[in-house]
Design a protein around this motif. Structure first.
Motif, PDB file in Angstrom:
ATOM      1  N   LEU A  10     -17.355  -5.587   9.988  1.00 41.91           N
ATOM      2  CA  LEU A  10     -17.068  -5.707   8.686  1.00 41.91           C
ATOM      3  C   LEU A  10     -18.180  -5.891   7.637  1.00 41.91           C
ATOM      4  N   SER A  11     -19.061  -6.887   8.204  1.00 42.15           N
ATOM      5  CA  SER A  11     -20.181  -7.274   7.389  1.00 42.15           C
ATOM      6  C   SER A  11     -21.134  -6.121   7.345  1.00 42.15           C
ATOM      7  N   ARG A  12     -21.440  -5.446   8.485  1.00 40.51           N
ATOM      8  CA  ARG A  12     -22.327  -4.397   8.429  1.00 40.51           C
ATOM      9  C   ARG A  12     -21.725  -3.208   7.919  1.00 40.51           C
ATOM     10  N   LEU A  13     -20.466  -3.006   7.846  1.00 40.16           N
ATOM     11  CA  LEU A  13     -19.742  -1.889   7.157  1.00 40.16           C
ATOM     12  C   LEU A  13     -19.704  -1.832   5.596  1.00 40.16           C
ATOM     13  N   LYS A  14     -19.852  -2.870   5.046  1.00 44.85           N
ATOM     14  CA  LYS A  14     -19.636  -3.121   3.540  1.00 44.85           C
ATOM     15  C   LYS A  14     -20.771  -2.884   3.029  1.00 44.85           C
ATOM     16  N   LEU A  15     -20.621  -1.858   2.111  1.00 41.56           N
ATOM     17  CA  LEU A  15     -21.980  -1.402   1.091  1.00 41.56           C
ATOM     18  C   LEU A  15     -21.721  -1.826  -0.368  1.00 41.56           C
ATOM     19  N   THR A  16     -22.400  -2.792  -0.844  1.00 39.39           N
ATOM     20  CA  THR A  16     -22.247  -3.499  -1.987  1.00 39.39           C
ATOM     21  C   THR A  16     -23.288  -2.368  -3.034  1.00 39.39           C
ATOM     22  N   ASP A  17     -23.111  -2.834  -4.202  1.00 38.91           N
ATOM     23  CA  ASP A  17     -23.920  -2.180  -5.085  1.00 38.91           C
ATOM     24  C   ASP A  17     -25.101  -2.536  -4.824  1.00 38.91           C
ATOM     25  N   ARG A  18     -25.563  -3.645  -4.577  1.00 37.80           N
ATOM     26  CA  ARG A  18     -26.849  -4.236  -4.476  1.00 37.80           C
ATOM     27  C   ARG A  18     -27.852  -3.789  -3.062  1.00 37.80           C
ATOM     28  N   LYS A  19     -26.830  -3.606  -1.978  1.00 38.02           N
ATOM     29  CA  LYS A  19     -27.143  -3.138  -0.684  1.00 38.02           C
ATOM     30  C   LYS A  19     -27.596  -1.602  -0.873  1.00 38.02           C
ATOM     31  N   ARG A  55     -15.645   7.890   5.672  1.00 40.24           N
ATOM     32  CA  ARG A  55     -15.580   8.352   4.243  1.00 40.24           C
ATOM     33  C   ARG A  55     -16.925   7.844   3.728  1.00 40.24           C
ATOM     34  N   THR A  56     -17.443   6.849   3.879  1.00 38.32           N
ATOM     35  CA  THR A  56     -18.839   6.203   3.345  1.00 38.32           C
ATOM     36  C   THR A  56     -19.795   7.290   3.749  1.00 38.32           C
ATOM     37  N   ASN A  57     -19.951   7.710   4.980  1.00 37.66           N
ATOM     38  CA  ASN A  57     -20.958   8.686   5.724  1.00 37.66           C
ATOM     39  C   ASN A  57     -20.832   9.817   5.004  1.00 37.66           C
ATOM     40  N   GLN A  58     -19.526  10.231   4.847  1.00 39.32           N
ATOM     41  CA  GLN A  58     -19.581  11.757   4.305  1.00 39.32           C
ATOM     42  C   GLN A  58     -20.067  11.668   2.911  1.00 39.32           C
ATOM     43  N   ALA A  59     -19.787  10.810   2.249  1.00 38.48           N
ATOM     44  CA  ALA A  59     -19.969  10.581   0.640  1.00 38.48           C
ATOM     45  C   ALA A  59     -21.656  10.561   0.804  1.00 38.48           C
ATOM     46  N   ILE A  60     -22.276   9.807   1.524  1.00 42.02           N
ATOM     47  CA  ILE A  60     -23.852   9.684   1.590  1.00 42.02           C
ATOM     48  C   ILE A  60     -24.287  11.005   1.988  1.00 42.02           C
ATOM     49  N   MET A  61     -23.562  11.597   2.975  1.00 41.88           N
ATOM     50  CA  MET A  61     -24.187  13.116   3.413  1.00 41.88           C
ATOM     51  C   MET A  61     -24.170  14.025   2.248  1.00 41.88           C
ATOM     52  N   THR A  62     -23.091  14.038   1.520  1.00 35.81           N
ATOM     53  CA  THR A  62     -22.908  14.915   0.402  1.00 35.81           C
ATOM     54  C   THR A  62     -23.833  14.661  -0.508  1.00 35.81           C
ATOM     55  N   ALA A  63     -24.437  13.398  -0.809  1.00 37.55           N
ATOM     56  CA  ALA A  63     -25.449  13.220  -1.641  1.00 37.55           C
ATOM     57  C   ALA A  63     -26.812  13.562  -1.357  1.00 37.55           C
ATOM     58  N   ILE A  64     -27.060  13.361   0.136  1.00 32.33           N
ATOM     59  CA  ILE A  64     -28.317  13.648   0.719  1.00 32.33           C
ATOM     60  C   ILE A  64     -28.450  15.320   0.608  1.00 32.33           C
ATOM     61  N   GLN A  65     -27.237  15.988   0.892  1.00 27.81           N
ATOM     62  CA  GLN A  65     -27.439  17.509   0.986  1.00 27.81           C
ATOM     63  C   GLN A  65     -27.699  18.037  -0.426  1.00 27.81           C
ATOM     64  N   ILE A  80     -19.933   6.659  -3.498  1.00 25.33           N
ATOM     65  CA  ILE A  80     -20.278   6.159  -2.250  1.00 25.33           C
ATOM     66  C   ILE A  80     -19.526   5.027  -2.326  1.00 25.33           C
ATOM     67  N   ILE A  81     -19.662   4.225  -3.197  1.00 21.71           N
ATOM     68  CA  ILE A  81     -19.186   2.812  -3.126  1.00 21.71           C
ATOM     69  C   ILE A  81     -17.534   2.734  -3.005  1.00 21.71           C
ATOM     70  N   ASP A  82     -16.996   3.580  -3.759  1.00 21.50           N
ATOM     71  CA  ASP A  82     -15.354   3.813  -3.908  1.00 21.50           C
ATOM     72  C   ASP A  82     -15.083   4.292  -2.290  1.00 21.50           C
ATOM     73  N   ALA A  83     -15.799   5.235  -1.578  1.00 21.89           N
ATOM     74  CA  ALA A  83     -15.591   5.498  -0.451  1.00 21.89           C
ATOM     75  C   ALA A  83     -15.672   4.639   0.596  1.00 21.89           C
ATOM     76  N   ASN A  84     -16.422   3.738   0.397  1.00 26.91           N
ATOM     77  CA  ASN A  84     -16.720   2.501   1.144  1.00 26.91           C
ATOM     78  C   ASN A  84     -15.648   1.548   0.970  1.00 26.91           C
ATOM     79  N   GLN A  85     -15.319   1.248  -0.142  1.00 28.78           N
ATOM     80  CA  GLN A  85     -14.364   0.190  -0.251  1.00 28.78           C
ATOM     81  C   GLN A  85     -12.943   0.549   0.485  1.00 28.78           C
ATOM     82  N   GLN A  86     -12.585   2.209   0.386  1.00 27.36           N
ATOM     83  CA  GLN A  86     -11.505   2.535   1.260  1.00 27.36           C
ATOM     84  C   GLN A  86     -11.703   2.401   2.684  1.00 27.36           C
ATOM     85  N   ASP A  87     -13.084   2.561   3.328  1.00 26.38           N
ATOM     86  CA  ASP A  87     -13.253   2.355   4.706  1.00 26.38           C
ATOM     87  C   ASP A  87     -13.148   0.784   5.056  1.00 26.38           C
ATOM     88  N   VAL A  88     -13.775   0.104   4.163  1.00 28.35           N
ATOM     89  CA  VAL A  88     -13.394  -1.352   4.323  1.00 28.35           C
ATOM     90  C   VAL A  88     -11.966  -1.825   4.505  1.00 28.35           C
TER      91      VAL A  88
END
Length: 438
Positions: free
Chosen positions: A75-84, A162-172, A54-62
């Motif tokens: 961009l601030s809303r898009l970035k998904l840190t480990d902590r977030k 990319r992030t959304n798809q990675a998250i959806m894959t995990a949810i599914q 998920i984080i890797d996908a988010n870095q590509q999106d950012v």
């Protein structure tokens, strides 16, 4: 943008997807509390297991969004840190532990002997959620939907695809390891699909938009499906003449600077004229230190604000390190300004005078009205809701941060033994309307 002809009809594939989601919602709505709790725990475990992807996908999106020139606030809303991400996962676990919102008996009344009426909470059905930039919103929305017995059709912004798809894959994956159908949560991938979603009354019960003013207004103007959301987050902080300066400064800086891209950040600071000289003498340097661009009315400029505000600034949602400042004669002027220019989101007063605070709290027409605290508390997680699907600024409920209670409606159940209305219309029988213990 609000020409309804621009909204396409749903494709056969989208209708099939919606029908399968609808079918899953019926099963989910009838599932027990433990089943839904276990599904959320499975989702949380899966999100944690797939955190790196998920984080890797988010870095590509950012990276792609930076190259495309996406605004700093988005961009601030898009970035998904480990902590977030970890906070979002913890939010899923907390939602699983919240009291079950489904099946609560709100009313139990004996209308006549052996004729008993009940009102119980039930899920809404299928949620259609369209959001921009914030991929962690998908996690919050999915967890609240499952917990409240609702299915959800989600569409995130292209900047986070990319992030959304990675998250959806995990949810599914998590749902596949539970008793809840993985068809309960699905992800749309194109703008055409998200627009066609607006035409799907009868299959979708509620649209929840989370994004820009333009997005929300377009959706509100182009669907017959009920819409829950807010188009603007124009929040205010009023510093009363009775305010404690140290307290006021701390609250003002937090309300603007703690996370300026959020909808619960203040865009206008109102200051009583009697305290303005001393307060602004401390506030202006503090805001300058945080690199906040200050705009002021003529009085504020006379106390040190360098740039004059225009009329349009009072109704502008900056979502950035920009703040308009206005000096007011009285608390009534502050209230009048908020009720004219505010968006009914969140307003706060800093005051030691209890009467002034009470007047403000009871006169300002917003979904959240605070005393001596930051507007940044307007958040479902901070309210103890576990998460939120969004913030509603409408007058009718649900209002403010919407958690589980905003995702259920109610149904009346009436159980009798051959009773007919004619007996009561003729007068041969009379209602007793006796409330019973819940």
């Amino acid at each position: 943008m609000n020409d309804s002809h621009k909204v396409p009809e749903p494709s056969d594939e989208l209708l099939e997807l919606a029908l399968s989601t609808r079918k899953a919602s019926i099963s989910l709505g009838q599932s027990g509390n433990t089943t839904r709790q276990e599904a959320l725990k499975a989702i949380a475990d899966s999100l944690r297991d797939k955190a790196k992807e998920i984080i890797d996908a988010n870095q590509q999106d950012v990276k792609s969004s930076l190259e495309a020139g996406l605004s700093q606030s988005l961009l601030s809303r898009l970035k998904l840190t480990d902590r977030k991400l970890e906070a979002a996962i913890e939010g899923v676990r907390k939602v699983s532990l919240l009291p079950d919102p489904v099946g609560i008996c709100q009313l139990k009344r004996e209308l006549y002997k052996d004729l008993c009426l009940e009102r119980r909470t039930v899920p809404l059905g299928v949620l259609g959620v369209i959001f921009e930039a914030r991929p962690d919103a998908m996690i919050q929305i999915a967890s609240l939907a499952i917990r409240s017995g609702n299915s959800a059709i989600l569409k995130g912004g292209s900047e986070a695809k990319r992030t959304n798809q990675a998250i959806m894959t995990a949810i599914q994956y998590g749902l596949n390891n539970s008793s809840v159908s993985s068809k309960s949560i699905c992800l749309l991938t194109t703008r055409e699909e998200s627009m066609a979603l607006l035409r799907m009354e009868g299959l979708v019960d509620l649209i929840i938009p989370r994004g820009s003013n333009e997005l929300v207004k377009f959706i509100q103007d182009n669907t017959r499906i009920p819409v829950l959301g807010h188009a603007d987050g124009i929040c205010h902080l009023y510093v009363d003449s009775s305010a404690d300066l140290t307290k006021a400064l701390k609250i003002a800086v937090d309300s603007k600077c703690q996370y300026p891209a959020a909808c619960n950040t203040i865009e206008t600071l109102l200051v009583h004229k009697d305290i303005a000289p001393s307060f602004l003498a401390e506030a202006i340097p503090a805001f300058n230190k945080s690199e906040v661009k200050l705009l002021g009315d003529k009085m504020a400029c006379s106390f040190g604000v360098l740039e004059e505000a225009h009329r349009s600034d009072w109704s502008t949602e900056y979502l950035d390190l920009v703040l308009s400042i206005k000096v007011v004669e009285t608390i009534d002027d502050a209230i009048q300004h908020i009720n004219r220019y505010g968006s009914r989101h969140t307003e706060s007063i800093v005051a030691e005078d209890k009467n002034a605070a009470d007047k403000f709290l009871h006169s300002v027409d917003s979904s959240g009205v605070y005393h001596n605290c930051s507007t940044r508390f307007a958040d479902g997680f901070r309210y103890g809701f576990g998460a939120e699907v969004g913030i509603s600024t409408q007058t009718l409920p649900p209002r403010g941060p919407v958690g589980l209670e905003g995702l259920v409606t109610y149904r009346y159940y009436l159980r009798g033994d051959g009773h007919i209305a004619g007996d009561f219309a003729s007068g041969s029988k009379e209602f007793i309307h006796r409330d019973l213990q819940l």
